[in-house]
Design a protein around this motif. Structure first.
Motif, PDB file in Angstrom:
ATOM      1  N   MET A   1     -34.260  -9.585 -27.092  1.00 17.53           N
ATOM      2  CA  MET A   1     -34.901  -9.029 -28.284  1.00 17.53           C
ATOM      3  C   MET A   1     -33.848  -8.395 -29.203  1.00 17.53           C
ATOM      4  O   MET A   1     -32.918  -7.745 -28.731  1.00 17.53           O
ATOM      5  N   GLU A   2     -34.001  -8.597 -30.493  1.00 12.86           N
ATOM      6  CA  GLU A   2     -33.050  -8.040 -31.464  1.00 12.86           C
ATOM      7  C   GLU A   2     -33.101  -6.516 -31.460  1.00 12.86           C
ATOM      8  O   GLU A   2     -34.175  -5.910 -31.384  1.00 12.86           O
ATOM      9  N   ILE A   3     -31.933  -5.884 -31.525  1.00 10.81           N
ATOM     10  CA  ILE A   3     -31.826  -4.436 -31.650  1.00 10.81           C
ATOM     11  C   ILE A   3     -31.155  -4.115 -32.983  1.00 10.81           C
ATOM     12  O   ILE A   3     -30.079  -4.634 -33.282  1.00 10.81           O
ATOM     13  N   ARG A   4     -31.796  -3.266 -33.781  1.00  8.92           N
ATOM     14  CA  ARG A   4     -31.289  -2.937 -35.113  1.00  8.92           C
ATOM     15  C   ARG A   4     -30.722  -1.524 -35.129  1.00  8.92           C
ATOM     16  O   ARG A   4     -31.302  -0.601 -34.553  1.00  8.92           O
ATOM     17  N   ASN A   5     -29.596  -1.360 -35.831  1.00  2.54           N
ATOM     18  CA  ASN A   5     -28.918  -0.072 -35.928  1.00  2.54           C
ATOM     19  C   ASN A   5     -28.965   0.449 -37.356  1.00  2.54           C
ATOM     20  O   ASN A   5     -29.157  -0.303 -38.313  1.00  2.54           O
ATOM     21  N   LEU A   6     -28.762   1.739 -37.490  1.00  4.59           N
ATOM     22  CA  LEU A   6     -28.689   2.389 -38.792  1.00  4.59           C
ATOM     23  C   LEU A   6     -27.363   3.121 -38.862  1.00  4.59           C
ATOM     24  O   LEU A   6     -27.074   3.981 -38.035  1.00  4.59           O
ATOM     25  N   TYR A   7     -26.559   2.803 -39.870  1.00  2.00           N
ATOM     26  CA  TYR A   7     -25.190   3.322 -39.925  1.00  2.00           C
ATOM     27  C   TYR A   7     -25.035   4.497 -40.892  1.00  2.00           C
ATOM     28  O   TYR A   7     -23.959   5.066 -41.012  1.00  2.00           O
ATOM     29  N   LEU A   8     -26.112   4.876 -41.585  1.00  2.00           N
ATOM     30  CA  LEU A   8     -26.133   6.055 -42.438  1.00  2.00           C
ATOM     31  C   LEU A   8     -27.169   7.032 -41.888  1.00  2.00           C
ATOM     32  O   LEU A   8     -28.068   6.627 -41.138  1.00  2.00           O
ATOM     33  N   PRO A   9     -27.079   8.312 -42.243  1.00  2.00           N
ATOM     34  CA  PRO A   9     -28.072   9.264 -41.723  1.00  2.00           C
ATOM     35  C   PRO A   9     -29.514   8.877 -42.062  1.00  2.00           C
ATOM     36  O   PRO A   9     -30.415   9.075 -41.261  1.00  2.00           O
TER      37      PRO A   9
END
Length: 278
Positions: A1-9
């Motif tokens: 399953m795809e895992i999504r990240n957030l690189y800004l607060p």
């Protein structure tokens, strides 16, 4: 399953689709989704939930979720991570802890108060304007608007049955639970005698009643809630144990460490280390 990240607060996105089906995926961040227009299906973990105008969904890290658009839809996404939480005041983070504690009870729209739907809609529309036009001081205004929406979400979530107990059988039991959550940082108000006085019941009857209605003794429930707060602080903030010791009524850091290890089997520092590794 795809895992999504957030690189800004935090991150904002306005999403307009006529037909779309997003595969289930997981985030490493929090996501709030407000439906401005349209209909469709949101799936979160094992649930399939219809969505429509003025619905607000809250998605937690590691929830499996996706969307199926059935008619022309406009969705607004507010995404934020632990770095964003670390920028906020301690008092504001305390208000968030009710959300963390109740997150297993959030399939479906979290706006239980009808009057809050137009309020959240107005705040979302203001966010869209600020984000699009980039007015002076727009960053500060955007953060204030985001925090207001999250606070409204927390207020609505206070109407949802907490986790770790069976569903209470009466309104009085629910009022007791809400009272405990509201006064968790005031240990003197959580004594059986104080609750009995507040609810006009005898201390003996209140203890028996709470155990029957919730499946947990009053002391066990209060302590489990405190442990859950500590866990969420360890995961989502730069917790200094000494700061929370007296807030939650522990005598000192060693007392807190001992109780945490009793309930979770490991020390707070080891818990934080393991969570970072995963």
């Amino acid at each position: 399953m795809e895992i999504r990240n957030l690189y800004l607060p935090f991150e904002l996105e306005l999403w307009e689709k006529d037909h779309y089906e997003a595969r289930p995926h997981k985030n490493t961040f929090f996501e709030m989704v407000f439906v401005l227009e349209g209909t469709g299906i949101q799936w979160i973990n094992q649930y399939r939930l219809p969505f429509a105008k003025d619905k607000l969904f809250l998605i937690f890290p590691q929830d499996s979720h996706g969307f199926e658009i059935q008619s022309s839809s406009k969705l607004f996404f507010i995404r934020f991570n632990s770095a964003y939480l670390n920028q906020q005041s301690k008092d504001w983070v305390k208000r968030l802890e009710f959300i963390f504690h109740n997150h297993n009870h959030l399939p479906g729209c979290i706006l239980k108060t009808v009057a809050d739907k137009p309020l959240v809609r107005a705040l979302v529309e203001a966010l869209i304007r600020e984000h699009h036009h980039q007015f002076p001081h727009t960053e500060e205004v955007i953060q204030q608007l985001i925090n207001t929406i999250i606070t409204i979400a927390a207020r609505n979530i206070s109407l949802i049955t907490p986790i770790n107990i069976d569903k209470p059988k009466s309104e009085t039991a629910m009022l007791m639970i809400n009272y405990i959550h509201q006064h968790i940082y005031e240990p003197s108000k959580l004594r059986v005698e104080e609750l009995a006085k507040h609810f006009n019941l005898s201390a003996t009857y209140l203890s028996e009643y709470f155990k029957i209605q919730t499946g947990s003794s009053l002391q066990e429930y209060v302590m489990n809630y405190k442990i859950k707060i500590i866990e969420m602080r360890l995961i989502h903030t730069d917790l200094n144990i000494s700061e929370v010791v007296y807030e939650l009524g522990f005598s000192d850091a060693s007392h807190l460490n001992r109780i945490f290890k009793k309930y979770r089997g490991i020390s707070p520092s080891e818990f934080k280390k393991r969570k970072k590794q995963t």
